[in-house]
Design an enzyme around this catalytic site. Structure first.
Site, PDB file in Angstrom:
ATOM      1  N   GLU A 228      45.921  37.979  37.948  1.00 32.65           N
ATOM      2  CA  GLU A 228      45.834  37.418  38.532  1.00 32.65           C
ATOM      3  C   GLU A 228      47.025  36.944  39.721  1.00 32.65           C
ATOM      4  O   GLU A 228      47.077  37.916  39.909  1.00 32.65           O
ATOM      5  CB  GLU A 228      46.641  35.947  37.856  1.00 32.65           C
ATOM      6  CG  GLU A 228      45.155  35.541  35.981  1.00 32.65           C
ATOM      7  CD  GLU A 228      43.985  35.207  36.594  1.00 32.65           C
ATOM      8  OE1 GLU A 228      44.386  34.061  37.729  1.00 32.65           O
ATOM      9  OE2 GLU A 228      43.030  35.024  35.631  1.00 32.65           O
ATOM     10  N   LYS A 243      41.768  33.724  24.847  1.00 31.57           N
ATOM     11  CA  LYS A 243      40.735  34.367  24.135  1.00 31.57           C
ATOM     12  C   LYS A 243      40.290  34.062  22.701  1.00 31.57           C
ATOM     13  O   LYS A 243      39.711  33.767  21.686  1.00 31.57           O
ATOM     14  CB  LYS A 243      40.331  35.365  23.977  1.00 31.57           C
ATOM     15  CG  LYS A 243      40.347  36.125  25.458  1.00 31.57           C
ATOM     16  CD  LYS A 243      40.140  36.923  26.141  1.00 31.57           C
ATOM     17  CE  LYS A 243      40.112  36.906  27.867  1.00 31.57           C
ATOM     18  NZ  LYS A 243      40.088  38.326  28.527  1.00 31.57           N
ATOM     19  N   GLY A 371      35.711  41.016  35.243  1.00 28.91           N
ATOM     20  CA  GLY A 371      34.784  41.504  36.823  1.00 28.91           C
ATOM     21  C   GLY A 371      34.108  40.052  36.459  1.00 28.91           C
ATOM     22  O   GLY A 371      33.674  39.272  36.423  1.00 28.91           O
TER      23      GLY A 371
HETATM   24  N1  NAP Z   1      37.297  37.282  36.787  1.00 30.07           N
HETATM   25  C1  NAP Z   1      37.118  38.079  35.256  1.00 30.07           C
HETATM   26  O1  NAP Z   1      36.754  38.243  34.962  1.00 30.07           O
HETATM   27  C2  NAP Z   1      36.949  36.429  34.535  1.00 30.07           C
HETATM   28  C3  NAP Z   1      36.453  37.156  33.350  1.00 30.07           C
HETATM   29  C4  NAP Z   1      36.426  36.251  32.242  1.00 30.07           C
HETATM   30  C5  NAP Z   1      36.705  35.025  32.095  1.00 30.07           C
HETATM   31  N2  NAP Z   1      37.112  34.294  33.659  1.00 30.07           N
HETATM   32  C6  NAP Z   1      37.091  32.607  33.892  1.00 30.07           C
HETATM   33  O2  NAP Z   1      36.220  32.143  34.851  1.00 30.07           O
HETATM   34  C7  NAP Z   1      36.900  31.055  35.738  1.00 30.07           C
HETATM   35  C8  NAP Z   1      37.225  31.231  36.743  1.00 30.07           C
HETATM   36  O3  NAP Z   1      37.635  32.636  37.362  1.00 30.07           O
HETATM   37  P1  NAP Z   1      37.564  33.038  39.275  1.00 30.07           P
HETATM   38  O4  NAP Z   1      38.808  34.261  39.217  1.00 30.07           O
HETATM   39  O5  NAP Z   1      36.841  32.705  39.184  1.00 30.07           O
HETATM   40  O6  NAP Z   1      38.741  31.811  39.496  1.00 30.07           O
HETATM   41  P2  NAP Z   1      39.129  31.353  41.047  1.00 30.07           P
HETATM   42  O7  NAP Z   1      38.214  32.592  41.776  1.00 30.07           O
HETATM   43  O8  NAP Z   1      40.732  30.530  41.269  1.00 30.07           O
HETATM   44  O9  NAP Z   1      38.232  30.433  41.268  1.00 30.07           O
HETATM   45  C9  NAP Z   1      38.247  28.822  40.521  1.00 30.07           C
HETATM   46  C10 NAP Z   1      37.415  27.868  41.321  1.00 30.07           C
HETATM   47  O10 NAP Z   1      38.182  26.789  40.945  1.00 30.07           O
HETATM   48  C11 NAP Z   1      38.037  25.693  41.487  1.00 30.07           C
HETATM   49  N3  NAP Z   1      39.078  24.598  40.990  1.00 30.07           N
HETATM   50  C12 NAP Z   1      40.040  24.276  40.537  1.00 30.07           C
HETATM   51  N4  NAP Z   1      40.489  23.137  40.586  1.00 30.07           N
HETATM   52  C13 NAP Z   1      39.533  22.517  40.311  1.00 30.07           C
HETATM   53  C14 NAP Z   1      38.351  21.015  39.686  1.00 30.07           C
HETATM   54  N5  NAP Z   1      39.538  20.570  39.332  1.00 30.07           N
HETATM   55  N6  NAP Z   1      37.077  20.574  39.542  1.00 30.07           N
HETATM   56  C15 NAP Z   1      36.197  21.601  39.983  1.00 30.07           C
HETATM   57  N7  NAP Z   1      36.928  22.938  40.382  1.00 30.07           N
HETATM   58  C16 NAP Z   1      37.813  23.541  40.446  1.00 30.07           C
HETATM   59  C17 NAP Z   1      38.902  25.996  42.400  1.00 30.07           C
HETATM   60  O11 NAP Z   1      38.616  25.444  44.329  1.00 30.07           O
HETATM   61  P3  NAP Z   1      39.704  26.179  45.453  1.00 30.07           P
HETATM   62  O12 NAP Z   1      38.169  27.050  45.477  1.00 30.07           O
HETATM   63  O13 NAP Z   1      39.796  24.274  45.872  1.00 30.07           O
HETATM   64  O14 NAP Z   1      41.016  26.562  44.873  1.00 30.07           O
HETATM   65  C18 NAP Z   1      37.917  27.599  42.687  1.00 30.07           C
HETATM   66  O15 NAP Z   1      36.698  26.828  42.776  1.00 30.07           O
HETATM   67  C19 NAP Z   1      38.647  31.465  35.318  1.00 30.07           C
HETATM   68  O16 NAP Z   1      38.779  29.997  33.885  1.00 30.07           O
HETATM   69  C20 NAP Z   1      38.372  32.629  34.882  1.00 30.07           C
HETATM   70  O17 NAP Z   1      39.222  32.850  33.249  1.00 30.07           O
HETATM   71  C21 NAP Z   1      36.896  34.688  34.917  1.00 30.07           C
HETATM   72  C1  NAG Z   2      36.920  38.328  42.131  1.00 31.87           C
HETATM   73  O1  NAG Z   2      36.615  37.684  43.210  1.00 31.87           O
HETATM   74  C2  NAG Z   2      37.691  37.269  43.756  1.00 31.87           C
HETATM   75  C3  NAG Z   2      37.125  35.906  44.554  1.00 31.87           C
HETATM   76  O2  NAG Z   2      36.465  36.754  45.688  1.00 31.87           O
HETATM   77  C4  NAG Z   2      38.706  38.400  44.516  1.00 31.87           C
HETATM   78  O3  NAG Z   2      39.679  37.894  44.940  1.00 31.87           O
HETATM   79  C5  NAG Z   2      39.130  39.404  43.058  1.00 31.87           C
HETATM   80  O4  NAG Z   2      39.012  40.847  44.129  1.00 31.87           O
HETATM   81  C6  NAG Z   2      37.653  39.319  42.626  1.00 31.87           C
HETATM   82  N1  NAG Z   2      37.799  40.494  41.333  1.00 31.87           N
HETATM   83  C7  NAG Z   2      37.427  41.324  41.684  1.00 31.87           C
HETATM   84  C8  NAG Z   2      37.734  42.478  40.045  1.00 31.87           C
HETATM   85  O5  NAG Z   2      36.281  42.801  41.976  1.00 31.87           O
END
Ligand code: NAP
Ligand code: NAG
Length: 394
Positions: A228, A243, A371
């Protein structure tokens, strides 16, 4: 020739960050595949933290060119309102955006049905999700937070279990929830779930074995995009605890976050209330190197390694560091760096499920557990899995 469309799934997406944008791209690129299966996904709205973009009424949803541009705009840091000039859509800013989501859920819930997809990372969506459930809509979650609020909220969201999917909340694309649900519905009691469920901590722990310094490894993980923005969100163990809570609640435990024993990898003095992210990265993190190095060494002398593990049993849930034999399954778990040298190391998750049928040989689910791409693929599979509820009756 493609078969006739049998299921049309209208979707409203909350959150278009890393995961949400990958989902939109997958939806666009999978159009031919879905068409072959008689399935069509219509994205009728996309929301971020400040606004909601909705397709014009009676249209077929936002078109693919617009969705592609939307992803590019959000990646470039532009607001959703920058897409208004494209026509075919309207924008609502908060708090009207919220009301509009609920209105849409209420209208579509009675007519075509709706899948409300939560790819945000906030607790704020839980109200909208509960309203959508009340309107008979389906819900798909990558966001763990709505399922880890009060037990009442959890119960409400899963009250119609056929209308909700949340596979990506645990182990990203890995079929952990589906496996647990299948075992439970077969009447086979699950006695224990043990796993390594944090992409970030899995990477960090396996890197430490090579004698690297904790502070360096955490910074490397951050620059690879594994953590994060504030790595303490991962190091606190709270993400793993969420989780674990989802799995424990699935097993019927009526518990909350406070009931989970969570080991944080930093002391309160280095916490978010005491110092900024910048200070933590620049001066806080190195203060942890010595004690972690000692733990790694002490484990190593006994032929063990440290793993950040979650354990769910009848008695409750534990989340924290454990010493495990180097040659045990969890001990051998490493990033894929030693498999494919040329690729970036990815983080590997592993879950072991023990039940009456799987007592001496647990059911094991292992693979890339994090990812944007993998997570979004899991969300898309969840949406498509709901297709039978959207069969056209003509
Ligand atoms: N990346 C991974 O590996 C992974 C794996 C499993 C689960 N997840 C889960 O997937 C979710 C998304 O992850 P991410 O990495 O995509 O997060 P992120 O890049 O921080 O994106 C979060 C998005 O949610 C939007 N948002 C915030 N408050 C909101 C609201 N009240 N209503 C609607 N949208 C809102 C944000 O808006 P803005 O664009 O305006 O900031 C942003 O577009 C998280 O809960 C994370 O725990 C991620
Ligand atoms: C997932 O997407 C976010 C926003 O584009 C980026 O900052 C992050 O590095 C990406 N994560 C991986 C593991 O590629």
């Amino acid at each position: 020739m493609a078969p006739p469309v049998r299921s049309v799934l209208p979707v409203v997406l909350l959150g278009c960050g890393g995961v949400g944008r990958h989902l939109l791209r997958h939806i666009v690129s999978c159009r031919p595949l879905h068409a072959n299966q008689g399935v069509a996904i219509r994205v009728v709205g996309v929301a971020d933290s400040s606004s909601l973009l909705v397709a014009d009424l009676h249209s077929n949803g936002l078109d693919d060119a617009l969705l592609t541009d939307l992803c590019a705009a959000k990646s470039a840091g532009s607001p959703l309102s920058s897409l208004l000039s494209r026509g075919q859509c309207q924008i609502f800013n908060n708090p009207e955006a919220r009301t509009k989501v609920i209105d849409t859920a209420s209208v579509l819930g009675k007519t075509t049905g709706l899948v409300l997809v939560d790819c945000s990372a906030t607790y704020d969506t839980v109200g909208m999700l509960k309203d959508a459930v009340d309107c008979g809509c389906c819900v798909v979650l990558a966001n763990k937070k709505p399922l880890t609020c009060t037990y009442e909220d959890f119960e409400k969201l899963v009250s119609n279990f056929r209308r909700i999917r949340f596979e990506s909340t645990v182990g990203a694309g890995l079929p952990v929830i589906a496996s647990v649900s299948r075992i439970l519905s077969s009447g086979d009691p699950i006695s224990r779930i043990v796993g390594s469920l944090s992409g970030t901590l899995g990477y960090v722990m396996s890197e430490l074995e090579d004698g690297k310094r904790f502070s360096e490894v955490v910074k490397a993980a951050k620059s690879l995009g594994y953590t994060e923005p504030d790595p303490r969100d991962d190091l606190s163990g709270m993400d793993v605890a969420r989780k674990a809570l989802i799995l424990a609640r699935l097993l019927g435990q009526q518990i909350s976050m406070e009931d989970i024993n969570v080991e944080s990898l930093y002391p309160r003095e280095l916490g978010p209330d005491a110092m900024s992210t910048k200070d933590f990265l620049e001066s806080g993190l190195v203060q942890l190197d010595k004690s972690i190095e000692e733990r790694v060494k002490a484990a190593s002398l006994k032929g063990n390694v440290l793993r950040y593990v979650c354990k769910i049993e009848g008695k409750g849930c534990q989340v924290g560091l454990q010493e495990l034999p180097k040659n045990s399954a969890l001990g051998r778990l490493r990033g894929s760096d030693n498999v494919v040298k040329t690729k970036q190391p990815t983080s590997v998750s592993r879950v072991e499920i023990y039940s009456r049928c799987y007592e001496s040989a647990p059911l094991v689910i292992q693979g890339a557990g994090a990812g944007n791409d993998t997570t979004a693929a899991g969300v898309l599979a969840d949406i498509v899995d709901l297709q039978d509820l959207f069969h056209k009756t003509d």
